[in-house]
Design an enzyme around this catalytic site. Sequence first.
Site, PDB file in Angstrom:
ATOM      1  CD  GLU A   1      19.364  -0.683  -5.865  1.00 46.49           C
ATOM      2  OE1 GLU A   1      20.111  -0.297  -4.948  1.00 46.49           O
ATOM      3  OE2 GLU A   1      18.209  -0.250  -6.005  1.00 46.49           O
TER       4      GLU A   1
ATOM      5  CG  HIS B   1       7.303 -29.052  -2.165  1.00 46.54           C
ATOM      6  ND1 HIS B   1       6.835 -30.342  -2.230  1.00 46.54           N
ATOM      7  CD2 HIS B   1       8.232 -29.033  -1.168  1.00 46.54           C
ATOM      8  CE1 HIS B   1       7.423 -31.072  -1.291  1.00 46.54           C
ATOM      9  NE2 HIS B   1       8.288 -30.305  -0.640  1.00 46.54           N
TER      10      HIS B   1
ATOM     11  CE  LYS C   1      14.654   6.634  -6.618  1.00 52.72           C
ATOM     12  NZ  LYS C   1      15.933   6.947  -6.005  1.00 52.72           N
TER      13      LYS C   1
HETATM   14  O1  PA5 Z   1      21.299   1.128  -2.313  1.00 51.24           O
HETATM   15  C1  PA5 Z   1      20.808   2.247  -2.416  1.00 51.24           C
HETATM   16  O2  PA5 Z   1      21.502   3.272  -2.232  1.00 51.24           O
HETATM   17  C2  PA5 Z   1      19.336   2.446  -2.707  1.00 51.24           C
HETATM   18  O3  PA5 Z   1      18.694   1.259  -2.970  1.00 51.24           O
HETATM   19  C3  PA5 Z   1      18.645   3.156  -1.540  1.00 51.24           C
HETATM   20  O4  PA5 Z   1      18.889   2.428  -0.371  1.00 51.24           O
HETATM   21  C4  PA5 Z   1      17.140   3.313  -1.721  1.00 51.24           C
HETATM   22  O5  PA5 Z   1      16.850   3.870  -2.968  1.00 51.24           O
HETATM   23  C5  PA5 Z   1      16.562   4.206  -0.626  1.00 51.24           C
HETATM   24  O6  PA5 Z   1      17.163   5.458  -0.646  1.00 51.24           O
HETATM   25  P1  PA5 Z   1      17.091   6.476   0.565  1.00 51.24           P
HETATM   26  O7  PA5 Z   1      17.777   5.891   1.735  1.00 51.24           O
HETATM   27  O8  PA5 Z   1      17.790   7.706   0.061  1.00 51.24           O
HETATM   28  O9  PA5 Z   1      15.637   6.739   0.845  1.00 51.24           O
END
Ligand code: PA5
Length: 488
Positions: free
Chosen positions: A303, A347, A455
């Site tokens: 990410e 493995h 989303k």
């Molecule tokens: O790194 C991030 O910001 C995202 O991966 C969030 O952690 C994830 O989408 C969950 O979001 P939230 O805490 O708003 O539910």
Amino acid sequence: MGLKFDFNNMFSANIGPAGVSDTDIAEITQDVKKADQHFKAVLAKEENRVNLGLEWTQLPFQDKQILSIIQKLGKQISEKFENVLFLGIGGSYLGLKAAQDALAAPYYNEFKPLRKGFASVYFEGNNLDPDTLSVLLKNLNPKRTFIVVISKSGETTETKAALMVTEQWLKQAVGQKYGRQILAITDPESGSLRKRVEFEHKKDPLSFRSLPLLKGVGGRFSELNMGLLHLAIIGVDIEKVFAGAKDMFSRCSQAELFNNPAYLYAVLHTILYRKKAKSLALLMPFSETLKSTADWYIQLLAESLGKKYHRKITVDAQGLESWLNDKDNIFVMGRTPISARGTNDLHSIQQNNVEGEDNKVITFIRVEKFNNEIKVPGENDLLAGRKYSDLIMLAQEATEWALANVNRPSCSIIMPEVNAYSWGALLFFFEMATAFEGELLNVNAYNQPGVEGYKNYMYYRLGKPGVAASVAEAIKNKPLVKNPKFIL
Ligand code: PA5
């Protein structure tokens, strides 16, 4: 004792032309200086840290008083309830799972003596699989279960759905005061979960208690914020985790490349990616308990650095920065992370590592001392009398050799043992390395716009009010095509 980093097998001295040469290092030196200066300038200004998402660098320095409040609250919950169920996904889940697997005893939930008086801890809301949640709820006693829901935005579908289901489950068993068995960790001001907390508080101050997430800390960088209550609930000494993170922060703040493990890790991976086409990053701890930490790292790398655009920085007269996507400067890159564990995955994936496409860099985590030891019994066998810890370390060394022997790059992080201190240091090392790589590549490491696509599609199909017209338009213009010819 701190972590050690062995980068020998990343260099051409060990693996020939496939490795990083002195010339490669010389060529990147100016970029490293620039990245170091910019990173430090951003960190020096609180407003920049908060606005741009770098406040995570301050987490290990949180007030001791806050820590002791959280540690006390966690202990109370753990003493009062048999089970604690954490709901959350992505950055609101992976760090907690990593901590539990690394720092609680293996089989923690299965055997009471291992919990040492602390509660059993389960995770849900990290998928939409009806099987796991329904089986868990059928087998937990709601009267003896406390729920912690974690969501920064309060909007995440998986977490929201799991909260709605578990609320109904609690309410049916506990009655109107069921909210006293729920605690929310969310944004201090905004989002629907925060609104809900405020609404419930007005009716009953003991219902939906909450802890705030700090401003300027994104989900995947937030284990030392949103994960603290969880650490307290499983009985981990938070100050030791912080001590490890603090020491790593100071090691990773050195400007000199060869004194700074995070910088060197980022630089060597960048060179191997950009110049030698090593696009896969495999993190392979030789420890069962660190596999979830490798899973946590997948999110951190994917990410943070898998991005479409380079970053365009503007600075105002007060030195406040804004980062925008530079639409004229397309990047569309990012190393692909994979998690594996030794010796189990020797493995399976190891065949491809040694003979498959030569596009990987492997990071081993080598643990030098385990909490338990087993000696293989018997005589007249090459395994007889051998210690498990020696065998696993030998397997790691052997894997390293097998790769170096065919001139494939790898590096090793050496952990003296897996404990609160070294695990805090390990987490912070990866965060600093990822942040610095973002600087080197000039991308914004603190957003994740690519996650919005799925989303938006779901929201559109579920009829969520306020879905942008452009989203509806895009879905109508390019619907999923299901040609029966290709469905067998
Ligand atoms: O790194 C991030 O910001 C995202 O991966 C969030 O952690 C994830 O989408 C969950 O979001 P939230 O805490 O708003 O539910």
